[in-house]
Scaffold this motif. Structure first.
Motif, short mmCIF file in Angstrom:
data_model
loop_
_atom_site.label_atom_id
_atom_site.label_comp_id
_atom_site.label_asym_id
_atom_site.label_seq_id
_atom_site.Cartn_x
_atom_site.Cartn_y
_atom_site.Cartn_z
N ARG A 106 0.83 -1.20 0.00
CA ARG A 106 0.00 0.00 0.00
C ARG A 106 0.86 1.25 0.00
O ARG A 106 0.55 2.23 -0.70
N ARG A 107 1.92 1.25 0.77
CA ARG A 107 2.80 2.42 0.79
C ARG A 107 3.42 2.67 -0.58
O ARG A 107 3.51 3.80 -1.05
N TRP A 108 3.83 1.57 -1.23
CA TRP A 108 4.46 1.75 -2.53
C TRP A 108 3.45 2.27 -3.56
O TRP A 108 3.78 3.15 -4.37
N ARG A 109 2.23 1.76 -3.53
CA ARG A 109 1.23 2.21 -4.48
C ARG A 109 0.82 3.66 -4.24
O ARG A 109 0.50 4.40 -5.18
N ALA A 110 0.86 4.10 -2.98
CA ALA A 110 0.44 5.47 -2.67
C ALA A 110 1.56 6.48 -2.85
O ALA A 110 1.31 7.61 -3.28
N GLU A 111 2.80 6.10 -2.54
CA GLU A 111 3.90 7.06 -2.52
C GLU A 111 5.07 6.70 -3.42
O GLU A 111 6.02 7.47 -3.52
N GLY A 112 5.04 5.55 -4.03
CA GLY A 112 6.16 5.16 -4.87
C GLY A 112 7.34 4.69 -4.05
O GLY A 112 7.19 4.19 -2.93
N GLU A 113 8.55 4.86 -4.59
CA GLU A 113 9.78 4.41 -3.91
C GLU A 113 9.97 5.11 -2.57
O GLU A 113 10.51 4.53 -1.62
N ALA A 114 9.53 6.36 -2.46
CA ALA A 114 9.71 7.09 -1.20
C ALA A 114 8.92 6.45 -0.06
O ALA A 114 9.31 6.56 1.11
N GLY A 115 7.84 5.78 -0.38
CA GLY A 115 7.05 5.15 0.66
C GLY A 115 7.70 3.94 1.28
O GLY A 115 7.24 3.44 2.32
N LEU A 116 8.79 3.43 0.66
CA LEU A 116 9.47 2.25 1.19
C LEU A 116 10.57 2.60 2.17
O LEU A 116 11.21 1.71 2.73
N ALA A 117 10.82 3.89 2.38
CA ALA A 117 11.87 4.29 3.32
C ALA A 117 11.41 4.03 4.75
O ALA A 117 10.21 4.03 5.06
N ASP A 118 12.38 3.78 5.64
CA ASP A 118 12.07 3.54 7.04
C ASP A 118 11.43 4.78 7.67
O ASP A 118 11.81 5.92 7.35
N ARG A 119 10.49 4.55 8.56
CA ARG A 119 9.84 5.64 9.26
C ARG A 119 9.98 5.46 10.76
O ARG A 119 10.13 4.34 11.25
N SER A 120 9.92 6.56 11.46
CA SER A 120 10.02 6.51 12.91
C SER A 120 8.76 5.85 13.49
O SER A 120 7.65 6.08 13.02
N SER A 121 8.97 5.03 14.49
CA SER A 121 7.84 4.38 15.18
C SER A 121 7.37 5.18 16.38
O SER A 121 6.53 4.71 17.15
N ARG A 122 7.90 6.38 16.54
CA ARG A 122 7.52 7.22 17.67
C ARG A 122 6.07 7.66 17.53
O ARG A 122 5.65 8.13 16.46
N PRO A 123 5.26 7.54 18.57
CA PRO A 123 3.85 7.95 18.47
C PRO A 123 3.73 9.46 18.33
O PRO A 123 4.59 10.22 18.79
N LEU A 124 2.64 9.90 17.70
CA LEU A 124 2.41 11.33 17.53
C LEU A 124 2.12 12.01 18.85
O LEU A 124 2.47 13.18 19.05
N MET A 125 1.47 11.30 19.77
CA MET A 125 1.13 11.86 21.08
C MET A 125 1.47 10.85 22.16
O MET A 125 1.34 9.64 21.95
N THR A 126 1.91 11.36 23.32
CA THR A 126 2.18 10.52 24.49
C THR A 126 1.45 11.15 25.67
O THR A 126 2.02 11.93 26.44
N PRO A 127 0.18 10.84 25.82
CA PRO A 127 -0.62 11.56 26.84
C PRO A 127 -0.17 11.30 28.27
O PRO A 127 -0.42 12.13 29.15
N HIS A 128 0.47 10.18 28.53
CA HIS A 128 0.85 9.85 29.90
C HIS A 128 2.32 10.20 30.22
O HIS A 128 2.83 9.82 31.26
N ARG A 129 2.97 10.92 29.32
CA ARG A 129 4.35 11.30 29.57
C ARG A 129 4.42 12.32 30.70
O ARG A 129 3.53 13.16 30.87
#
Length: 327
Positions: A31-54
């Protein structure tokens, strides 16, 4: 590889089984490749967008202030602020305050790792003695019983020089560590550093071996290079820590990562290891960059970190770039 196989018409479920990944993971990458092409196959950060309990930033600042001002540990800071000791430890780690040895006692500021300001001041030199490998292999190749040490095989003396500022390393294998051998190695090491932009060696730091401490040939070589000799404190190998750390890496990633079938095979592998270490090894003290980047560009202070350290088998057998995941 996964996308190429799916593009050829193969079912995603079959491709996932062949590559040892789950079907949801395979579908995600497609799905990433079909939506974004080769750029969609790059590694992404697994950090959550929000950490409410931090822990709130104001509380983290109080933790850091108690650490800097009173040098308290997690077990004592926790009750003061009503936090679990584990939470306090994570906060201190996040801010680089988890080790008291890295704090300046009077001011509480973080002290960076000890490092000279310019290349060549000094060069750390040391020798390591791995046992020679008999023809046909030793115990790592043949097993403990079949590969018993052969009397008289002796040792290889791996002489190494490491620049304090850049961590650039140079090594040679010799049959001994006599003064003429050490002096010749120093001359060739200086030539190696010169070709990499380190045109002057100001000091040479060694242990208290006889060849470095008493022999005139060694001192004459230092004079020819315009360098001064410096000896470590007796029974304190930590003083020559950069060379000692390199020796550990040398054993883990060159001498012992795989079973060699002969001593010659291991000797020939040293050249590849040194190239990998100087040009591709993700050095933590350099922010994940290899040593040659600091020689070529001393102003690089915040390089992109590397996610994987090289392994001996990767560098020896597969010739995989050890920083491939971050380049």
């Amino acid at each position: 590889m996964l996308v190429d196989r799916v593009r050829s018409g193969r079912p995603v479920a079959h491709v996932a089984a062949e590559l040892g990944v789950s079907r949801p993971t395979a579908h995600k990458w497609v799905r990433r490749w079909r939506a974004e092409g080769e750029a969609g196959l790059a590694d992404r950060s697994s950090r959550p967008l929000m950490t409410p309990h931090r822990t709130p930033a104001t509380v983290e600042e109080q933790v850091c202030e108690l650490r800097r001002s009173r040098k308290l540990g997690p077990a004592r800071i926790g009750p003061v602020l009503g936090l679990p000791a584990s939470t306090v430890h994570r906060i201190l780690t996040r801010h680089g305050l988890h080790r008291l040895a890295r704090l300046d006692r009077p001011t509480g500021t973080v002290i960076q790792r000890h490092e000279r300001d310019r290349p060549g001041e000094p060069i750390h030199i040391d020798a390591k003695k791995p046992g020679r490998i008999p023809d046909g292999g030793g115990h790592k190749a043949l097993g403990r019983h079949a590969g018993r040490p052969i009397r008289g095989m002796g040792f290889d003396y791996v002489h190494s020089a490491v620049d304090d500022h850049t961590r650039l390393a140079y090594s040679e294998i010799h049959p001994d560590e006599k003064v003429t051998t050490c002096a010749g190695f120093l001359t060739r090491a200086a030539a190696f550093f010169h070709t990499h932009g380190i045109t002057r060696i100001e000091r040479v730091l060694t242990d208290n071996a006889w060849s470095y401490r008493k022999c005139l040939t060694w001192k004459q070589t230092l004079n020819e290079l315009g360098a001064t000799g410096k000896l470590t404190r007796p029974y304190r190998p930590q003083t020559n820590g950069k060379a000692e750390h390199f020796n550990r890496t040398l054993l883990d990633e060159w001498a012992y990562p795989r079973p060699y079938t002969s001593n010659t095979e291991r000797t020939e592998a040293l050249t590849d290891f040194l190239h990998t270490y100087n040009h591709h090894h993700c050095h933590t003290a350099l922010g994940g960059k290899p040593p040659n980047t600091r020689v070529n560009n001393p102003q690089v202070n915040t390089p992109r970190p590397c996610s994987e350290r090289p392994t001996g088998r990767a560098f020896q057998d597969q010739k995989v770039h050890p920083c491939a995941t971050s380049h």
